[in-house]
Design an enzyme around this catalytic site. Sequence first.
Site, PDB file in Angstrom:
ATOM      1  N   GLU A 142      34.410  43.856  36.093  1.00 38.35           N
ATOM      2  CA  GLU A 142      35.224  43.352  34.992  1.00 38.35           C
ATOM      3  C   GLU A 142      35.670  41.921  35.308  1.00 38.35           C
ATOM      4  OE1 GLU A 142      38.961  45.350  34.074  1.00 38.35           O
ATOM      5  OE2 GLU A 142      38.693  44.913  31.962  1.00 38.35           O
ATOM      6  N   GLY A 276      44.402  43.572  41.678  1.00 33.86           N
ATOM      7  CA  GLY A 276      45.180  44.549  42.439  1.00 33.86           C
ATOM      8  C   GLY A 276      44.373  45.821  42.621  1.00 33.86           C
ATOM      9  N   ALA A 277      43.776  46.280  41.506  1.00 31.68           N
ATOM     10  CA  ALA A 277      42.960  47.487  41.531  1.00 31.68           C
ATOM     11  C   ALA A 277      42.083  47.482  40.280  1.00 31.68           C
ATOM     12  CB  ALA A 277      43.835  48.739  41.553  1.00 31.68           C
ATOM     13  N   GLU A 279      39.708  50.025  37.499  1.00 29.47           N
ATOM     14  CA  GLU A 279      39.582  51.396  37.007  1.00 29.47           C
ATOM     15  C   GLU A 279      38.153  51.896  36.839  1.00 29.47           C
ATOM     16  OE1 GLU A 279      40.737  48.739  35.270  1.00 29.47           O
ATOM     17  OE2 GLU A 279      40.044  48.715  33.204  1.00 29.47           O
ATOM     18  N   ASN A 280      37.173  51.425  37.627  1.00 29.71           N
ATOM     19  CA  ASN A 280      35.805  51.923  37.474  1.00 29.71           C
ATOM     20  C   ASN A 280      35.804  53.439  37.279  1.00 29.71           C
ATOM     21  OD1 ASN A 280      34.902  49.263  38.405  1.00 29.71           O
ATOM     22  ND2 ASN A 280      35.633  49.989  40.391  1.00 29.71           N
ATOM     23  N   HIS A 312      48.360  53.630  36.844  1.00 33.30           N
ATOM     24  CA  HIS A 312      47.796  52.651  35.903  1.00 33.30           C
ATOM     25  C   HIS A 312      46.274  52.828  35.815  1.00 33.30           C
ATOM     26  CE1 HIS A 312      47.617  48.464  34.127  1.00 33.30           C
ATOM     27  NE2 HIS A 312      46.377  48.591  34.577  1.00 33.30           N
ATOM     28  N   GLU A 313      45.619  52.887  36.961  1.00 35.92           N
ATOM     29  CA  GLU A 313      44.148  53.000  36.962  1.00 35.92           C
ATOM     30  C   GLU A 313      43.703  54.370  36.444  1.00 35.92           C
ATOM     31  OE1 GLU A 313      42.881  50.215  37.283  1.00 35.92           O
ATOM     32  OE2 GLU A 313      44.579  49.252  38.292  1.00 35.92           O
ATOM     33  N   HIS A 316      43.747  54.419  32.749  1.00 34.27           N
ATOM     34  CA  HIS A 316      42.546  53.745  32.231  1.00 34.27           C
ATOM     35  C   HIS A 316      41.352  54.688  32.116  1.00 34.27           C
ATOM     36  CE1 HIS A 316      43.423  49.529  31.803  1.00 34.27           C
ATOM     37  NE2 HIS A 316      43.756  49.333  33.049  1.00 34.27           N
ATOM     38  N   GLU A 335      44.934  47.353  28.691  1.00 33.88           N
ATOM     39  CA  GLU A 335      45.950  47.020  29.688  1.00 33.88           C
ATOM     40  C   GLU A 335      47.368  47.379  29.253  1.00 33.88           C
ATOM     41  OE1 GLU A 335      45.018  46.693  32.428  1.00 33.88           O
ATOM     42  OE2 GLU A 335      42.983  45.893  32.356  1.00 33.88           O
TER      43      GLU A 335
HETATM   44 ZN   LIG Z   1      44.562  47.710  34.028  1.00 31.47          ZN
END
Ligand SMILES: [Zn+2]
Length: 859
Positions: A142, A276-277, A279-280, A312-313, A316, A335
Amino acid sequence: MRIRFLFLTLCLIGATTAFAQRLPTNVTPEHYTLWFAPDLEHETFRGRETIAVNIAAPTSTITLNAAEITFGEVTIDSGGHTSTAKVTLNEKDETATFTTSSPLAKGPATIQITYTGILNGQLRGFYLSKANGRKYAVSQMEATDARRAFPSFDEPSFKATFAVTLMVDAKDTAISNGRQVSDTPGPEPGKHTIVFAPTPKMSSYLVALLVGDFVCRSGAAGNTPIRVCATPDKQALTAFAVTAAEQEVKFFNEYFKIPYPYEKLDIIGVPDFSAGAMENAGAITFRERMLLADEKTASVGLRKSVASVIAHELAHQWFGDLVTMKWWDDIWLNEGFATWAANKPLAAWKPEWHMDVNVATEKQTALGLDVLRSTRAIHTTVNTPAEINEVFDPIAYEKTGSVLSMVESFVGPEKFRAGVSSYLSKYSLGNAAGEDFWNEVTRVTEKPVNRIMKSFVDQPGAPLLTTKTKCVNGQTEVAITQSRFIGDPGSPKTAQHWTLPVCVKTGANPGVCTVVTEESETIRVPGCGAAMVNAGGVGYYLTEYEPAAVMELARRTPALTAPEKISLLGDEWRMARSGKHDVGVYLDLAAAWARDTTPEVAGEIASRLSSVRADIADAAQRPAFDAWVRKQFRPALDAIGMTARPGDTDEINSLRGTLLEVLSGDPEVQKRARELVERYFDQPSSLAPTLVSPMLQVAAAGGDAALYERYLAKMKASVATPEEYYRYFNALAIFPTPELRQRTIEFALSDEVRTQDTSLLLAQLLTTAGSEDAAWAYIKSHWTTVVAKVGGFMGMPTLANALGASCSAEKSADIKAFFDAHPVPDAARTLQQTYERIATCTAVDARQSAAFAKWLAAQ
Ligand SMILES: [Zn+2]
């Protein structure tokens, strides 16, 4: 994706929207078969790919995305025969066009491609990471970098299934989105081949590839196997993340009423990582410091952050992965929803973390950007990769999250949940646009969610409610006028209005909620007394009270809730910044709540007081202002002491940490912190984990070269424990002397600092009084190195944003001249915001200096 820390960005003025670099839609992918053979030693990889596509009308050209790919043979099977295609590259648009000598028939076709690529050092696409003297191949696709790993229809609406195979060194392992279905030796000597199950339909930006000696800790949530993986030296730090992920998957399964959409969940800490991270689908990747926590020594801040970013991830996996925005102009659908949803499992799992307070602080983060004229609307047109990368900003994250919290509060949590769940079911495995969301929630809730959402998504900026209250026959009449709030003092009133849920309460009254649609309206509330015009604190708007009403709210009984206090502090700070009120009104409010025990309330006040000190107080006034700060806040710290007492909660330690930050300039506090830090060096258990970072920072604020050396040595010895490493790392920019500041500046651009951390350390130096000018001078004179080290995702916007901490018109002109000569397309909008921030700050200083002097003299 989760962006690192607070990051404030955004303006379309002068931004070139180029022309749309969108792919034609006559050929659409159905399934990718991907084979990769990374060569870690030579930092390259080989790829073989088959894409099953559907051709809508006969054509002799197929255009897809590719960047830094060297093509071998490309053949296309269509209509029963195979043709070899000629490949034409367009580097600027990052596309490749395959041309055949005779037209391809309408209907299904397959494209076979052999190619090679590079494992780059730029933290994007399929890239190289290093740790423990070895190399890893990892990925971050991404927003627009899957095209660097494999030729692809690299736009979110081209959803397809992906079957990945990796041939890697015999001693290494590999992780991808799908469940591992086989692992066989060879076929090349010294290698083994790992085959992963095909994914459900998803967008190309969600593909994950990880190769190295990762080791994993296992858990499960229902039928979903969970693993948290890291490099071998950090396996001990993965237990907390496993527990958090288990809790959160179970929560979301129940909340969304749709089971976790993938066969397994892996969460992997990556030594070099730009965001930060990420979400694959089924293979979430993380910056190590945001995932790995020693259960015995982790601060509450780290535990909250790990749990929150995992949430959060995970959110997603539904918002973004299962249902994806059609195009990046609706990135808020990913987001903003993940920001909003991340608070939910934490509120259920850890009620003592008070996630409602977190929601209130997220709103303040959004407003920090949204009060600028150069902010953007939640929905913003984007075309180029640079424009796409720059909309991962607090408008997409915190503003959208705050607007969703307001709408949820307005329709009721259970109805809103039902609307969200229905929307996710309806668009599962597909794509959606903004109106698809609000139309579905409007249908399910039978409330005007569409009109509210549209007014916030399409219009930039934040509403300002200017209020006048009076008591009439035992009820309060609140006359309100809507306009757009602009933070610049003296700016003319901007006519703009929203469809806005407003809740007002007086006294102990629970409040009256109504939807305001007109420019001017009157709201009537039973009872008289101080009227809080944002009851609950979740309304996404600013309120301008009459100055006398502000102190009535501060002293009212019952007291405002913590989210309401944070909301009012934010409002009043912006009334001072915009020149509507004298700054003394804010400072009196801050003093009234100096003994408040909510850490976030103290934190909100702390950051504003440092702005007053840096931007409004002049050098001669600072000693008197510092004395005032000590007088207000020392009693609060003295009451609880500088070190933890038996039985202290996380919350008390957080408050203690925040008060230490407020009082970091107090020489007595600095001296005591130094003693406590010296003891911590020899006896790490002597300090509560939550206090280590603030104590190191206070000691650094009064520190010398000897202490600096100790921090450097301790930092280097802590590589295997990210939290400890960054405790020292973050304190380096705080040392007071010019010589030590200069050492930190040079250190930031040295090879000793990972590329992922350079922009963060530089941003810290650029926002710290005393090092800001030296850091800027060094950046300008080492620009080539800066570009190489921070040029990836979000690096330049982070730097451009940090420059906005300046308060000098002369420096603003210098920054502008420099960037006019050294353009940074991916920070174009951020720079406009930076110039506006600096102009606002200089105007605030001019507007408030006399008022501040008068207030100070009266103390
Ligand atoms: Zn996100």
